[in-house]
Write a protein that holds these residues in place. Structure first.
Motif, short mmCIF file in Angstrom:
data_model
loop_
_atom_site.label_atom_id
_atom_site.label_comp_id
_atom_site.label_asym_id
_atom_site.label_seq_id
_atom_site.Cartn_x
_atom_site.Cartn_y
_atom_site.Cartn_z
N PRO A 17 0.80 -1.22 0.00
CA PRO A 17 0.00 0.00 0.00
C PRO A 17 0.84 1.28 0.00
O PRO A 17 0.51 2.24 -0.70
CB PRO A 17 -0.81 -0.11 1.29
CG PRO A 17 -0.83 -1.55 1.63
CD PRO A 17 0.41 -2.15 1.06
N GLU A 18 1.93 1.28 0.76
CA GLU A 18 2.67 2.54 0.85
C GLU A 18 3.35 2.91 -0.45
O GLU A 18 3.23 4.04 -0.95
CB GLU A 18 3.69 2.47 1.99
CG GLU A 18 3.05 2.98 3.26
CD GLU A 18 3.75 2.51 4.50
OE1 GLU A 18 5.00 2.43 4.47
OE2 GLU A 18 3.05 2.20 5.49
N LYS A 42 -3.98 0.17 4.33
CA LYS A 42 -2.86 -0.40 5.09
C LYS A 42 -3.25 -1.59 5.95
O LYS A 42 -2.41 -2.40 6.33
CB LYS A 42 -2.26 0.69 5.98
CG LYS A 42 -1.38 1.66 5.21
CD LYS A 42 -0.66 2.58 6.15
CE LYS A 42 -0.15 3.78 5.37
NZ LYS A 42 -0.09 4.99 6.13
N LYS A 43 -4.54 -1.66 6.28
CA LYS A 43 -4.95 -2.78 7.16
C LYS A 43 -5.12 -4.08 6.38
O LYS A 43 -5.12 -5.16 6.95
CB LYS A 43 -6.29 -2.43 7.82
CG LYS A 43 -6.19 -1.27 8.79
CD LYS A 43 -7.43 -1.28 9.70
CE LYS A 43 -7.64 0.08 10.32
NZ LYS A 43 -8.59 0.94 9.62
#
Ligand code: BGC
Length: 756
Positions: free
Chosen positions: A82-83, A363-364
């Motif tokens: 995600p990042e 992010k989860k």
């Protein structure tokens, strides 16, 4: 930029009928195209990789960040998480004039982090629901990591086990290959591409890549249209009919023109005949490679590709660097550039990226969705269902859980070799070794382990194999010392289980072999183990059919396990110790020797067929080997036995466009519950072009308790009787047909009917 979905209706139509690849224009996309400069449109046609993952060529794109910000990139591949993906998406959405979101592509060939068996293994399950579930889990995990576009399924028919990429496909058969293509596409793309857990699929490699001459990768293909249409194209077509979003052009030439620049292939066939309305991406630098094919310089081959119908250029940047010049010189038109750009934007729209470019960024999700227990459980299930029992005459399998077992072989205690080729997103260290799996499943067994031999003693070969990691380690000990250690353990055991075969990367891209036998070092080991007189079970790993005559003779039992994926050891132990009764069937014929290749079940009779197994002068045969394979297509044993009887058809005559219902009784006559893949083969007795002696046209996997009989029904649809004739019309010709039903392609239980 954010486009609102005001055309929910149009979109619902698009998604509700994925099999109808009809043309629709999407008003939001048309509005956006009007605002775009020609440079911005060309930018969308550019797919780059900043490195990471596996680079399958020498090119890794430079200055990716600057290019994205300059509107010169339509998609990225080789990045995940995600990042990282948010950072890259920000460059596109926040730093470019029109804020067009990027695609994030990846090669998720047999699972993302939860690695499933290699595709050739998965195909051996003959279980379409299972295959679909593996694709769904791959999509769930990949999208959790920000990926929205997958370079899979690979549906290339291959009848040449020398070719390393036979491991990546579903084997030799167009009927089975088509079912699998559909299962994979619907698994990846789901019912709803707008959902956060589905991704765009890519059918590859279009087309005929698996027919590379002499099994040498990237080699030329030359094939008649009849053979293409009847035998090699059906799985691609099935993927298109299932609504696949993109198509990847292949490296090879077809009729003298490389696929990436082949207008007949990419436009006449794909779009005009098959009504494909997604976009076509090149393979890795396949546009640039047309220079080496001898079709001109980069500008010329880029223009040729665009005009042929290629929309996106993978990493080669020929489109990015030359299309504007070609436009100025009148070699391509603005319309052609716009058309390619439209197709790419439409796919982004269908994914919902214009609504929310960050929809896959959460992010989860990685911790929640990736490698969760149920995903690993599916990997174990898929693995055990992919194994094929090749021999078990003396019923040495399954092994009692309290036996004294000599577990021999380098592959028996390896994590590095469990995932198989094309698993760059998987982590070999997460995989369960076979030694560990045995201990997990049979804690009371007395297991001793010795390496016995190097996977290969050939240091030069080992170097080539080890390009993506240490798959083959050449021991410091002498071959004799290792062998003796193994033999000593074997002598003290009740039973020997030797894990032998190929290491990962013996198959895969650029991994063709002219000798497809088990490496000599391991052959010596097998001979020495057999000489102990102890029952010898081989657990065989490979990404291709192997030449195995000697090992079949020397061993008591052989379980073919391909490369089983992250749950390898557990799944193998489940089968070896009898918690699961093997049910896999070969999807590619196993030859007796390399000289028989290409080899497959749906061969033609010729005018001089060899009618008996005896050599007869002036019939079609060899002086030094039989025509028959070592193991036929569809072959695979079980711990139990099945008997077939009462083959019936519901009518002795049918009309065109009428189905035929075939029934057969199958009885489990052995001592275990088990599954059987009931197979139906068809022979068209007389037709206007020469025909295969038999062709797979139906199958059903059924579970039978011991002693149980089931009546199995298989339906032949009107299309199953059709073929492409000399005019390439898809027709069924009146006349007699024969049906063979049984446990593999040698089935002899026969019935017949007439088509009016
Ligand atoms: C392979 C493709 C793959 C691409 C991107 C190529 O070398 O042929 O199957 O999708 O690389 O990784």
């Amino acid at each position: 930029m954010k486009l609102k979905v005001s055309h929910i209706l149009a979109l619902t139509l698009l998604l509700a009928a994925p099999s109808i690849q009809a043309q629709h224009t999407i008003p939001e996309v048309e509005a956006l195209l009007k605002k775009m400069t020609i440079e911005e449109k060309i930018g969308q046609l550019n797919l780059v990789t900043p490195g990471g993952g596996i680079a399958t060529g020498s090119v890794v794109s430079s200055n990716v960040e600057d290019k994205i910000k300059a509107g010169q990139v339509g998609g990225l591949f080789g990045i995940s998480g995600p990042e990282k993906i948010k950072t890259a998406q920000d460059f596109a959405v926040k730093k470019t004039r029109l804020g067009i979101p990027l695609f994030f592509g990846s090669d998720i060939i047999h699972g993302y982090k939860t690695t499933f068996p290699i595709p050739l293994g998965l195909s051996s399950s003959w279980d379409m629901e299972l295959l679909k579930r593996t694709a769904q889990v791959a999509a769930l995990e990949a999208t959790a990591d920000g990926i929205n576009w997958n370079f899979s399924p690979m549906v290339d028919i291959s009848r040449d086990p020398r070719w390393g990429r036979i491991s990546e496909g579903a084997g030799e058969d167009p009927y089975l290959g088509s079912q699998i293509a559909k299962a994979m596409v619907t698994g990846y793309q789901g019912e709803d591409l707008m959902a956060k857990n589905t991704m765009l699929a890519t059918v590859k490699h279009f087309a005929l890549y698996g027919a590379a001459e002499a099994g040498r990768d990237y080699n030329s293909v030359d094939m008649s249209r009849l053979k293409m249409y009847n035998e090699y194209l059906p799985p691609y077509k099935a993927a298109i009919d299932a609504g696949v979003g993109s198509v990847m052009s292949s490296f090879n030439d077809i009729d003298g023109i490389p696929a990436s620049g082949n207008k007949w292939l990419l436009t006449d066939l794909l779009r005009d005949d098959w009504k494909f309305n997604g976009f076509v991406v090149s393979d890795y630098t396949s546009v640039n490679e047309m220079i080496a094919h001898g079709l001109g310089d980069l500008q010329a081959v880029s223009a040729l590709s665009l005009k042929a119908g290629l929309d996106m250029d993978m990493v080669g940047e020929g489109f990015l660097t030359t299309l504007k010049k070609s436009l100025d010189e009148g070699k391509v038109t603005a319309e052609e550039i716009t058309t390619a750009c439209r197709r790419i934007l439409e796919a982004k729209f269908k994914l919902g990226l214009f609504d929310d470019p960050y929809k896959y960024i959460d992010k989860k999700r990685p911790a929640k969705d990736i490698l969760k227990d149920e995903n690993r459980a599916l990997a174990r299930e898929a693995a055990k269902k992919s194994f094929v029992l090749l021999k078990n005459d003396t019923k040495n399998l399954p092994i009692n859980k309290s036996s004294k077992i000599a577990l021999i072989g380098d592959l028996a205690n390896s994590k590095d070799n469990m995932l198989g080729t094309w698993a760059p997103t998987g982590d070999p260290q997460l995989s369960v070794s076979i030694l560990q799996g045995f201990k997990n499943v049979a804690p009371n067994a007395q297991i001793t382990h010795a390496k016995g031999a190097n996977i290969t003693d050939d240091a030069a070969l080992a170097k080539k194999i080890n390009v993506f990691g240490e798959r083959v380690t050449i021991d410091k000990r002498s071959a004799e010392e290792m062998l003796n250690e193994a033999v000593e353990l074997a002598k003290k055991s009740d039973i020997i289980v030797a894990v032998v075969g190929e290491a990962t990367e013996f198959t895969g891209e650029s991994s063709s072999r002219t000798d497809i036998s088990i490496p000599q070092s391991q052959k010596k080991l097998i001979r020495a183990l057999a000489a102990t007189g102890k029952p010898l079970v081989l657990v065989l790993m490979s990404g291709r059919p192997l030449v195995l005559e000697e090992e079949l003779a020397l061993s008591a039992s052989i379980l073919q396990v391909w490369f089983p994926g992250v749950e390898a050891g557990n799944a193998i132990a489940d089968v070896v110790f009898g918690d699961y009764n093997p049910s896999g069937k070969l999807t590619a014929t196993w030859p007796r020797n390399v000289g028989q290749i290409p080899i497959y079940h749906s061969i033609k009779n010729t005018g001089r067929p060899q009618l008996t197994s005896e050599f007869e002068k002036f019939t079609s045969n060899y002086l030094d080997a039989p025509n028959t394979p070592l193991l036929p297509f569809g072959y695979g044993l079980s711990y139990t036995e099945f008997e077939y009887s009462n083959l019936n058809v519901n009518a002795s005559q049918i009309n065109q466009n009428e189905p035929l219902i075939v029934t057969v009784s199958v009885t489990n006559t052995g001592n275990f519950d088990g599954e059987e893949v009931v197979q139906l083969y068809l022979r068209d007795v007389v037709r206007s072009i020469t025909q295969p002696v038999k062709q797979l046209k139906g199958f059903k996997k059924v579970m039978l308790k011991k002693g149980e009989t089931k009546q199995v029904t298989l339906t032949l649809t009107p299309d199953d009787l059709k073929f492409y004739n000399s005019n390439l019309d898809f027709v069924a010709e009146p006349g007699d047909f024969e049906i063979y039903v049984g446990t593999n392609s040698d089935a002899t239980l026969k019935s017949s009917f007439t088509l009016k």
